[in-house]
Write an enzyme that holds these catalytic residues in place. Structure first.
Site, PDB file in Angstrom:
ATOM      1  N   LYS A 237      -7.038   0.896  -3.591  1.00  0.00           N
ATOM      2  CA  LYS A 237      -6.557   0.450  -2.295  1.00  0.00           C
ATOM      3  C   LYS A 237      -6.558   1.583  -1.364  1.00  0.00           C
ATOM      4  O   LYS A 237      -7.318   1.586  -0.284  1.00  0.00           O
ATOM      5  CB  LYS A 237      -5.258  -0.143  -2.226  1.00  0.00           C
ATOM      6  CG  LYS A 237      -4.851  -0.200  -0.934  1.00  0.00           C
ATOM      7  CD  LYS A 237      -5.252  -1.468  -0.324  1.00  0.00           C
ATOM      8  CE  LYS A 237      -4.389  -1.653   1.021  1.00  0.00           C
ATOM      9  NZ  LYS A 237      -5.183  -2.523   2.047  1.00  0.00           N
TER      10      LYS A 237
ATOM     11  N   THR B 124       1.062  -1.062   0.018  1.00  0.00           N
ATOM     12  CA  THR B 124       0.016  -0.193   0.110  1.00  0.00           C
ATOM     13  C   THR B 124       1.009   1.328  -0.017  1.00  0.00           C
ATOM     14  O   THR B 124       1.411   1.534   1.140  1.00  0.00           O
ATOM     15  CB  THR B 124      -0.781  -0.082   1.241  1.00  0.00           C
ATOM     16  OG1 THR B 124      -1.629  -1.287   1.299  1.00  0.00           O
ATOM     17  CG2 THR B 124      -1.736   1.162   1.198  1.00  0.00           C
TER      18      THR B 124
ATOM     19  N   LYS C   4      -1.167   7.057   8.521  1.00  0.00           N
ATOM     20  CA  LYS C   4      -0.516   6.821   7.068  1.00  0.00           C
ATOM     21  C   LYS C   4      -1.568   6.771   5.912  1.00  0.00           C
ATOM     22  O   LYS C   4      -1.377   7.547   4.981  1.00  0.00           O
ATOM     23  CB  LYS C   4       0.371   5.722   7.031  1.00  0.00           C
ATOM     24  CG  LYS C   4       1.604   5.762   6.029  1.00  0.00           C
ATOM     25  CD  LYS C   4       2.103   4.353   5.554  1.00  0.00           C
ATOM     26  CE  LYS C   4       1.028   3.566   4.845  1.00  0.00           C
ATOM     27  NZ  LYS C   4       1.473   2.193   4.339  1.00  0.00           N
TER      28      LYS C   4
END
Lengths: 294, 294, 294, 294
Positions: B171, B95, B240
């Site tokens: 994603k 990711t 994040k």
């Protein structure tokens, strides 16, 4: 099953299906509505037309399904009406404020009438099929008393406690989550499209993995395809429900930052003429903020 | 099925299960990891230990599963490494940011190496079982080439287009929606509790009606029960990922008001010492704002 | 007054006025700029043109006024340059990030060079007149050393402590407050106009009562009159500065909800093509949200 | 100067100073207040005590200074009272909602009584000194008629148009800007402190440069020094005024994102027991979000 006479107030798209279910379950139902059309429809199914609200309240139980606080207050929270009532319990199935719930509970108690809050999840078709989810709260004895009525209208009754306001809070919370899910998808689809991902691809993947169920797939499709009409639930009603959440929060000093964003987004949508669209049209606001075409 | 030699970089909790699936599917796998422990575990399952990254890249395909942009850049976006590689394609399953995707695509193209982005949905147990959902994007020929590898690791591959950044955006959008769902439930449960509704009752009703599926039931239970440990996904990783969404938005002038609220809430959680808790601990922020006890 | 040789880097609209003030105060100044035009202008006023940055650093003090982090890093945070420098102190007057301040402080210390952060408040005309407000931080001895230089450029130097980052934080906070004041007036003027109040009437009253001073009257007039050109400070620079505040907050876990709203509003403005307008054009976003005409 | 008989309603901290100014200017004043103490104080200065509101309205003009919508509605928006009034004009100087202004204007028109909205800027000491800034709107003839009364109470009257709601909107906008300035400084001081800058240094610089005037210096000092008591303006009143802005916005579909942040912050402050503190105590919320000590 114990049969009881029921007075029913409010034959809108939801109410008429619900009243029909009570009739189908064998309860004698006396109906009242501000406009006469739906009354005839129910009479054709076996209901009796009440000449006034006092006749409605001359039943064992009253069930009401009205659109908002103002209407409930104007029609039903009336000391004279309650003082003359034979009814032992009132089941208020509308989506109303926490404040109204508290006030109505106290007022009915003064007149010795039970008060049950029983707002519902489901659209008119679901109501007509007797498949509503019913969120109920009130004194245990009252809930038991009206259990057969609720069973006739819903697939399941969810209990939230002995104070009616609990059921209204649960309903307000549920609608708040719906609005959050729509705004979340609106932002995600805008982000995706601006970075070259087809929103329909995104929603298909999401509903096939993390987010099954009708909310994400139904509203997701509307958002991804920018299909906001016909309205299943109109945008101003969405703003009303977000307002109910904010007001219930304000009364208890609960900040709701997502609620604040929702309020601003719905106002933006109304400012751009989307009052007759589905509340999924809040997605147009997310697109406009990013400069994407309508 | 066509077998191919695979270099695998990154044997963390996710990567070791994924590499094991490739081995189980019959592909010779050469593994590399910064710490040696997981390497031995994979060697015991039939993998070869690579002495360095250049050995990893002396394979037909490279698969990497690293934790973040910084690590990918430091280890793999290295001109010398790519210049000497035999590998024809690199499948980056981490990711990472949309910006990294763009940069990596260009860099691999310069060296004549295919680049596929294939981030995944699923926790370590899902990876070990080969049941990941894989979000993939890249040139059609490259996607076809690595199809058997992805099939060995996942239950389904979702395609988002021929530019790798599309899969990363998908994603990022999925994780953004997860964070939104958690914050939504946090606000709703706080609102409910402050108005006398048990959060567990609310979540039970919601997941039994509007919001089926593991996200609402899993995170809903954590939020309602204030159970934030052990962490399935740590709060700083959540921040994040929210940051990846905000950055992908900023690059295309996409405001994300829910994203902004999330960022502020996660910072608030970190400021109160919750870095080792699950990102569901953002619910403690909603409670604190309303003055409810921890 | 003690005269010292000064190397000056960055002759943009601000820097050229500042360098001219140093010359006027009697300091020999060696100037460098990426484009040559401004160099000639300063040479005509008595400066020497440096052939390269190493010549600039062959002075007693270096003063730099560069546009952003990236430029400072690329040109001046260079180990080789610092290792060969004669200069004993570098005064960085740019608006840069807290992170850059920390990094630059450490890097200069490694090379035995003093580092003072001294960002300024004021537009080019103010700089040319030597009337800047200078926000300074650094070791006391270094601040004393460069005091005469700062005195030549500003009307007053405000001290924030012995760590350079303190001055950068103060500057970032000041610009954050400017952006907040603009957005506040944008929302207030939109609210007023939508309810039938002329925004110019509102601003006249406000600046004549609660909010005297150039910020509210200057930006207030721009907002009320929707006059966003010519740009005194371009919108993307405003977003950059809001970003510096958000980043300084993120590094210390400080949520900034007003900062988040600002970020979203500036992105909305950029998405609508306002990159060349003054940052007061964020007011157009407030109007658009409310459906008012441009 | 033309003298006229004045009925005055509401002798709170503000009202008693204002009524005293009318007396000092030579107008006969008949006063009424819910609690008797202040009445005696004004009688000692030459006023007459009215036995009831009907006596108050048996004057040439009525001036009222009541705390909120609810009180104005309960006491003064009374058809019977207005029907029997001799007064030709009512000057309502309270900070009330835009909706109340519209309703009151219509109701007074029905009874042939002029209605002027004239809310004020200034604290009790300013009122006692006759130095208020008065924001006025209403029909020109009515404004002219009450001009001498306003002149006796204020240093200046600012005109906003011929519809009373315009003055209320201006006042609501002014208080909205005050709240924004406080929150801005709260966030900036928190950001500064977390990065090692003394908030008092920051505020001193800001008020000495960009932000002169009593608002930034007064509230800035309270925020920087965390001095929220004694309350000059209590926090719940601040929330009330933010609510007036949000409601005026909602009525016209004006989103106010800063207003939404303010609402959430004030609720957070109330949830933490700060109801008796000055509204500057919203700064404690900014600190708490960042984990700084109280």
């Amino acid at each position: 099953m114990s049969v009881m006479t029921v007075g029913f107030v409010g034959l809108g798209a939801m109410g008429r299906g619900m009243a029909a279910r009570l009739l189908a379950a064998g309860h004698p139902v006396r109906v009242w509505n501000r406009s006469p059309g739906p009354v005839q429809e129910l009479v054709a199914k076996g209901a009796t037309a009440a000449a006034g609200l006092d006749e409605v309240y001359d039943s064992e139980a009253v069930v009401s399904m009205l659109p908002d606080d103002r209407t409930v207050e104007a029609l039903l929270l009336d000391g004279a009406l309650l003082a003359g009532a034979r009814a032992g319990v009132h089941v208020n199935m509308a989506t109303v404020s926490a404040a109204l719930a508290e006030h109505a509970t106290a007022l009915h108690a003064e007149h010795g009438i039970g008060y049950v809050a029983a707002p519902v999840l489901g659209r008119p078709g679901v109501a007509a099929a007797g498949e509503l989810n019913i969120l109920a709260a009130g004194e245990a004895a009252q809930l038991e008393r009206v259990g057969p009525l609720l069973a006739a209208m819903g697939r399941r009754t969810w209990h939230f406690g002995d104070r009616p306001v609990q059921a209204n809070t649960a309903k307000i919370s549920a609608n708040f989550l719906l609005a959050c899910a729509i705004e979340s998808m609106a932002e995600a689809c805008t982000l995706a499209e601006a970075n070259g991902v087809r929103p329909t691809d995104l929603i298909e993947m999401l509903t096939g993995t993390l987010f099954p169920g009708p909310v994400y797939s139904g509203y997701g499709a509307m958002v991804a395809e920018r299909r906001y009409e016909p309205a299943g639930f109109r945008l101003p009603l969405g703003l009303k429900d977000v307002g109910l959440a904010l007001a219930a929060g304000e009364a208890r000093n609960v900040p709701l930052p997502f609620g604040s964003v929702l309020r601003d987004a719905f106002l933006d949508a109304l400012a751009h003429g989307d009052a007759d669209k589905d509340w999924a049209a809040v997605a147009a606001v997310a697109r406009r903020r990013a400069g994407l075409p309508d």
